[in-house]
Design an enzyme around this catalytic site. Structure first.
Site, PDB file in Angstrom:
ATOM      1  N   HIS A   1     -19.092   5.741 -37.832  1.00  0.00           N
ATOM      2  CA  HIS A   1     -17.885   6.370 -37.282  1.00  0.00           C
ATOM      3  C   HIS A   1     -18.177   7.723 -36.621  1.00  0.00           C
ATOM      4  CE1 HIS A   1     -15.461   3.236 -38.918  1.00  0.00           C
ATOM      5  NE2 HIS A   1     -15.698   3.549 -40.176  1.00  0.00           N
TER       6      HIS A   1
ATOM      7  N   ASP B   1     -19.733  -4.259 -40.333  1.00  0.00           N
ATOM      8  CA  ASP B   1     -18.824  -3.558 -41.243  1.00  0.00           C
ATOM      9  C   ASP B   1     -17.379  -3.955 -40.879  1.00  0.00           C
ATOM     10  OD1 ASP B   1     -18.843  -0.781 -43.052  1.00  0.00           O
ATOM     11  OD2 ASP B   1     -17.030  -0.990 -41.837  1.00  0.00           O
TER      12      ASP B   1
ATOM     13  N   HIS C   1     -14.877  -2.185 -40.504  1.00  0.00           N
ATOM     14  CA  HIS C   1     -14.255  -1.196 -39.624  1.00  0.00           C
ATOM     15  C   HIS C   1     -14.988  -1.159 -38.284  1.00  0.00           C
ATOM     16  CE1 HIS C   1     -13.291   0.342 -43.721  1.00  0.00           C
ATOM     17  NE2 HIS C   1     -12.115   0.564 -43.164  1.00  0.00           N
TER      18      HIS C   1
ATOM     19  N   ASP D   1     -17.603  -4.132 -46.686  1.00  0.00           N
ATOM     20  CA  ASP D   1     -16.161  -3.989 -46.925  1.00  0.00           C
ATOM     21  C   ASP D   1     -15.333  -5.124 -46.316  1.00  0.00           C
ATOM     22  OD1 ASP D   1     -16.820  -2.922 -44.447  1.00  0.00           O
ATOM     23  OD2 ASP D   1     -16.100  -0.902 -44.911  1.00  0.00           O
TER      24      ASP D   1
HETATM   25 ZN    ZN Z   1     -16.231   0.211 -43.247  1.00  0.00          ZN
END
Ligand code: ZN
Length: 345
Positions: free
Chosen positions: A161, A197, A199, A284
């Site tokens: 991120h 991931d 996200h 996740d």
């Molecule tokens: Zn994540």
């Protein structure tokens, strides 16, 4: 397969996490690294100690003013009257402020708002050392991959991120992006990133947005309902024809749909003609995760590992998220076993 870590990760012990208006214990804790090391041990793998990344290497991806902020933020924050234990922004510049020439002041409060994207990246006294250590693990793994062998980096904190000059979402230094730049400098003409991931890998997308030599692919849950909320849509195709591919998934999607989308990402990477691959690996997306956006099983992660391993590219795997410490070690073992190069080096 050689694996790498840096024990400074244990110095990063974030507490603050804001969720639906409530302050809760942060998920990104040292117990995650211990669980992942147990997963490696179950395969007979022990991560080797990596040196911290040098400043010159960090500058291949990150802005110098941002690195200066990150290195000094905890100390500067502690000098504030009645400071809390961690650096957390209480304002971010709005698009209107930026459009009218907004800039940060010398105050650490202003700089925190400028250099962080959200309140999910609290900076404590050990954050810089841990982040530079995690970056070192990614670079050690990338060095192995540059020599034609696969490698895994147990990076904590994670990195995908982080933009060139902005922390966010538990991430401070973009470990995967450093691995890409290392591989490019070592001679790989084209490098692909395949981020699985749950996200969106928004920082990595941002760093390589205008780069024709790096294709970023991200398979993640629908950002309309999930972090990072504003980007991660299929329409974001990058600043060049071979720039970026986003594969957002509906909430609740399980193995078959998720793996079919992974195949779409793999096909794009084949068309791109990558010489090397970086895989930001998060767990996740698991059905057992507290965030519960996707429903991927342990079998699904093994099949993902097999599909990625079958690409036959020198592959640098960097650890991203995955927060259920009861399952992430086992999921790592299943992924690497599926990948097919999980014997001890
Ligand atoms: Zn994540």
């Amino acid at each position: 397969m050689r694996t790498f870590h840096n024990i400074s990760e244990a110095l990063h012990t974030p507490r603050f996490f804001l969720m639906r208006g409530a302050v809760r214990q942060n998920y990104e804790v040292p117990a995650r690294a211990a669980a992942l090391r147990e997963g490696l041990a179950s395969l007979g793998l022990a991560p080797e100690a990596a040196l911290p990344a040098s400043l010159a290497t960090l500058l291949t991806v990150h802005d110098g003013a941002y690195l200066d902020f990150l290195a000094n933020a905890a100390k500067d924050w502690a000098a504030l009257p009645e400071a809390g234990p961690e650096v957390v922004a209480n304002i971010h510049p709005s698009p209107e402020m930026l459009a009218q020439g907004g800039v940060p002041s010398a105050s650490v409060i202003s700089r925190t708002g400028w250099f962080t994207a959200d309140c999910a990246c609290p900076i404590g006294p050990g954050t810089w050392e841990a982040s530079v250590g995690a970056a070192g693990a990614a670079l050690a793994a990338a060095g192995e991959v540059a020599a034609g062998r696969n490698a895994y980096a147990l990076c904590r904190p994670p990195g995908h991120h982080t933009y060139a000059a902005r922390a966010g979402g538990h991430c401070y230094i973009n470990n995967a992006a450093l691995a890409v730049e290392h591989l490019r400098a070592a001679g790989a003409a084209r490098v692909a990133v395949l981020d699985i991931d749950s996200h969106h890998g928004n920082g990595t997308q941002g760093i390589f947005w205008d780069r024709a030599d790096v294709l970023t692919v991200s398979l993640h849950a629908d950002p309309g309902r999930y972090y990072p909320w504003f980007v991660g849509h299929a329409r974001e195709t990058g600043g060049t024809p071979d720039g970026n591919l986003n594969l957002p998934q509906d909430f609740g999607v399980g193995d078959d749909v998720w793996l079919a989308a992974l195949d779409d990402g793999i096909a794009a990477i084949r068309r791109f003609g990558a010489d090397a691959l970086v895989v930001p690996l998060g767990f996740d997306a698991s059905e057992d995760e507290p965030l519960a956006a996707l429903k991927v099983t342990a079998d699904g992660f093994a099949r993902a590992g097999a599909a990625i391993g079958a690409m036959g590219l020198p592959t640098c795997i960097t650890q991203e998220g995955g927060y259920n410490v009861d399952v992430i070690g086992g999921l790592l073992a299943r992924f690497l076993t599926g990948f097919g190069d999980a014997t001890s080096a």
